[in-house]
Scaffold this motif. Structure first.
Motif, PDB file in Angstrom:
ATOM      1  N   THR A 135       0.805  -1.227   0.000  1.00  0.00           N
ATOM      2  CA  THR A 135       0.000   0.000   0.000  1.00  0.00           C
ATOM      3  C   THR A 135       0.839   1.277   0.000  1.00  0.00           C
ATOM      4  OG1 THR A 135      -0.209  -0.127   2.396  1.00  0.00           O
ATOM      5  CG2 THR A 135      -2.006  -1.063   1.099  1.00  0.00           C
ATOM      6  N   TYR A 136       2.096   1.177   0.391  1.00  0.00           N
ATOM      7  CA  TYR A 136       2.974   2.352   0.425  1.00  0.00           C
ATOM      8  C   TYR A 136       3.907   2.414  -0.790  1.00  0.00           C
ATOM      9  CZ  TYR A 136       1.368   2.698   5.199  1.00  0.00           C
ATOM     10  OH  TYR A 136       0.580   2.818   6.305  1.00  0.00           O
ATOM     11  N   TRP A 137       3.732   1.516  -1.753  1.00  0.00           N
ATOM     12  CA  TRP A 137       4.634   1.409  -2.905  1.00  0.00           C
ATOM     13  C   TRP A 137       4.858   2.750  -3.582  1.00  0.00           C
ATOM     14  CZ3 TRP A 137       3.174   1.807  -8.255  1.00  0.00           C
ATOM     15  CH2 TRP A 137       4.192   1.496  -9.143  1.00  0.00           C
ATOM     16  N   LEU A 138       3.816   3.386  -4.066  1.00  0.00           N
ATOM     17  CA  LEU A 138       3.966   4.627  -4.813  1.00  0.00           C
ATOM     18  C   LEU A 138       4.384   5.782  -3.908  1.00  0.00           C
ATOM     19  CD1 LEU A 138       3.876   5.810  -7.600  1.00  0.00           C
ATOM     20  CD2 LEU A 138       1.426   6.207  -7.315  1.00  0.00           C
ATOM     21  N   THR A 139       3.842   5.847  -2.722  1.00  0.00           N
ATOM     22  CA  THR A 139       4.235   6.902  -1.778  1.00  0.00           C
ATOM     23  C   THR A 139       5.728   6.825  -1.482  1.00  0.00           C
ATOM     24  OG1 THR A 139       2.047   6.966  -0.771  1.00  0.00           O
ATOM     25  CG2 THR A 139       3.869   7.810   0.559  1.00  0.00           C
ATOM     26  N   ASN A 140       6.226   5.629  -1.216  1.00  0.00           N
ATOM     27  CA  ASN A 140       7.656   5.472  -0.910  1.00  0.00           C
ATOM     28  C   ASN A 140       8.536   5.859  -2.091  1.00  0.00           C
ATOM     29  OD1 ASN A 140       7.115   4.607   1.675  1.00  0.00           O
ATOM     30  ND2 ASN A 140       7.276   2.439   1.180  1.00  0.00           N
ATOM     31  N   LEU A 141       8.218   5.352  -3.284  1.00  0.00           N
ATOM     32  CA  LEU A 141       9.041   5.690  -4.452  1.00  0.00           C
ATOM     33  C   LEU A 141       8.994   7.186  -4.743  1.00  0.00           C
ATOM     34  CD1 LEU A 141       8.245   2.754  -6.913  1.00  0.00           C
ATOM     35  CD2 LEU A 141      10.383   3.154  -5.674  1.00  0.00           C
ATOM     36  N   TRP A 142       7.817   7.771  -4.693  1.00  0.00           N
ATOM     37  CA  TRP A 142       7.662   9.195  -4.973  1.00  0.00           C
ATOM     38  C   TRP A 142       8.427  10.036  -3.949  1.00  0.00           C
ATOM     39  CZ3 TRP A 142       4.841  13.007  -2.171  1.00  0.00           C
ATOM     40  CH2 TRP A 142       4.725  14.230  -2.826  1.00  0.00           C
ATOM     41  N   THR A 143       8.355   9.674  -2.688  1.00  0.00           N
ATOM     42  CA  THR A 143       9.061  10.420  -1.644  1.00  0.00           C
ATOM     43  C   THR A 143      10.571  10.381  -1.866  1.00  0.00           C
ATOM     44  OG1 THR A 143       7.298   9.981  -0.063  1.00  0.00           O
ATOM     45  CG2 THR A 143       9.437  10.617   0.849  1.00  0.00           C
ATOM     46  N   ILE A 144      11.075   9.226  -2.235  1.00  0.00           N
ATOM     47  CA  ILE A 144      12.515   9.095  -2.483  1.00  0.00           C
ATOM     48  C   ILE A 144      12.959   9.998  -3.625  1.00  0.00           C
ATOM     49  CG2 ILE A 144      14.305   7.519  -3.349  1.00  0.00           C
ATOM     50  CD1 ILE A 144      12.756   5.269  -1.840  1.00  0.00           C
ATOM     51  N   ILE A 145      12.246   9.998  -4.719  1.00  0.00           N
ATOM     52  CA  ILE A 145      12.681  10.753  -5.887  1.00  0.00           C
ATOM     53  C   ILE A 145      12.383  12.246  -5.770  1.00  0.00           C
ATOM     54  CG2 ILE A 145      10.641  10.379  -7.337  1.00  0.00           C
ATOM     55  CD1 ILE A 145      14.283  10.271  -8.510  1.00  0.00           C
ATOM     56  N   LYS A 146      11.268  12.627  -5.216  1.00  0.00           N
ATOM     57  CA  LYS A 146      10.933  14.054  -5.130  1.00  0.00           C
ATOM     58  C   LYS A 146      11.838  14.782  -4.146  1.00  0.00           C
ATOM     59  CE  LYS A 146       7.489  14.515  -1.511  1.00  0.00           C
ATOM     60  NZ  LYS A 146       8.283  15.245  -0.554  1.00  0.00           N
ATOM     61  N   ASP A 147      12.290  14.109  -3.101  1.00  0.00           N
ATOM     62  CA  ASP A 147      13.139  14.743  -2.099  1.00  0.00           C
ATOM     63  C   ASP A 147      14.621  14.689  -2.443  1.00  0.00           C
ATOM     64  OD1 ASP A 147      10.927  15.398  -0.618  1.00  0.00           O
ATOM     65  OD2 ASP A 147      11.097  13.695   0.747  1.00  0.00           O
ATOM     66  N   ASN A 148      14.973  14.033  -3.529  1.00  0.00           N
ATOM     67  CA  ASN A 148      16.373  13.904  -3.889  1.00  0.00           C
ATOM     68  C   ASN A 148      16.803  15.112  -4.710  1.00  0.00           C
ATOM     69  OD1 ASN A 148      18.848  13.090  -5.199  1.00  0.00           O
ATOM     70  ND2 ASN A 148      18.399  11.094  -4.330  1.00  0.00           N
ATOM     71  N   THR A 149      17.790  15.830  -4.218  1.00  0.00           N
ATOM     72  CA  THR A 149      18.251  17.046  -4.897  1.00  0.00           C
ATOM     73  C   THR A 149      19.469  16.809  -5.785  1.00  0.00           C
ATOM     74  OG1 THR A 149      19.586  17.632  -2.968  1.00  0.00           O
ATOM     75  CG2 THR A 149      17.346  18.561  -3.090  1.00  0.00           C
ATOM     76  N   ASP A 150      19.993  15.598  -5.787  1.00  0.00           N
ATOM     77  CA  ASP A 150      21.139  15.280  -6.636  1.00  0.00           C
ATOM     78  C   ASP A 150      20.681  15.224  -8.089  1.00  0.00           C
ATOM     79  OD1 ASP A 150      23.257  14.154  -8.052  1.00  0.00           O
ATOM     80  OD2 ASP A 150      23.748  12.702  -6.480  1.00  0.00           O
ATOM     81  N   PRO A 151      21.180  16.125  -8.950  1.00  0.00           N
ATOM     82  CA  PRO A 151      20.726  16.139 -10.349  1.00  0.00           C
ATOM     83  C   PRO A 151      21.128  14.889 -11.138  1.00  0.00           C
ATOM     84  CG  PRO A 151      22.553  17.654 -10.055  1.00  0.00           C
ATOM     85  CD  PRO A 151      22.189  17.146  -8.683  1.00  0.00           C
ATOM     86  N   LYS A 152      22.031  14.090 -10.585  1.00  0.00           N
ATOM     87  CA  LYS A 152      22.445  12.858 -11.260  1.00  0.00           C
ATOM     88  C   LYS A 152      21.474  11.705 -11.006  1.00  0.00           C
ATOM     89  CE  LYS A 152      27.324  13.996 -10.996  1.00  0.00           C
ATOM     90  NZ  LYS A 152      28.600  13.631 -10.410  1.00  0.00           N
TER      91      LYS A 152
END
Length: 186
Positions: free
Chosen positions: A93-110
């Motif tokens: 149930t947290y699949w999309l929330t977890n993936l989205w949180t990881i990528i949206k909060d990542n500031t590394d442009p790489k």
């Protein structure tokens, strides 16, 4: 497919911001009808695409990579992210929330995306044989034991990209696409 879709419909991520695109490889198991019926009933934004609707004389082998391109081309133009999951996978149930949180909060442009372990849904009620074979085949043989495809350890960076159970910044696909020189989805 109904099992995978049922997991997607139970996400904690607000579904009013989600578009589900089902990519049907011209199957003969009523994929299009089953997906359309289920998604219409749930009143979620969706598209059900079929291979025969997207002929391309350049591609002689369609497969996953072709479908990744078709999904990218048909995704809502306002989308900022694209998440992938295969029809034989399950998403907690947290699949999309977890993936989205990881990528949206990542500031590394790489960093262009994030992926997780592949959890395969077995279709055999009385045996775990399919689950074991699928896990062993995809996690150890095809990937040559790559830890990205296995739940072993706490991995934060890896030298490859999973094509399922993953999310990417959509803008990446303005630069990179799957093509005949790179026909595989990982």
């Amino acid at each position: 497919l109904p099992i995978t879709l049922s997991y997607l419909l139970k996400q904690t991520y607000p579904l009013e911001y989600v578009e589900i695109i089902v990519a049907d490889g011209n199957s003969d198991d009523n994929t299009r009808e089953v997906a359309t019926s289920l998604l219409l009933k749930e009143k979620i934004k969706h598209k059900v695409l079929n291979e025969r609707d997207f002929p391309d004389p350049v591609w002689v082998w369609y497969g996953h990579s072709w479908w990744r391109n078709v999904v990218i081309m048909n995704a809502d133009k306002k989308s900022q992210y694209i998440a992938w999951i295969d029809g034989d996978c399950r998403a907690d149930t947290y699949w999309l929330t977890n993936l989205w949180t990881i990528i949206k909060d990542n500031t590394d442009p790489k960093i262009a995306g994030a992926g997780g372990t592949r959890f395969v849904e077995t279709q055999w009620d009385s045996s775990q044989k399919e689950l074991v074979l699928n896990y062993y085949f995809t996690s150890n043989i095809i990937s040559l034991g790559n830890p990205a495809f296995s739940p072993k350890g706490n991995i934060t960076t890896i030298p490859s990209v999973a094509g399922y159970n993953s999310i990417f910044k959509k803008e990446v696909f303005d630069i990179y696409r799957y093509d005949s020189t790179f026909p595989f989805n990982t």
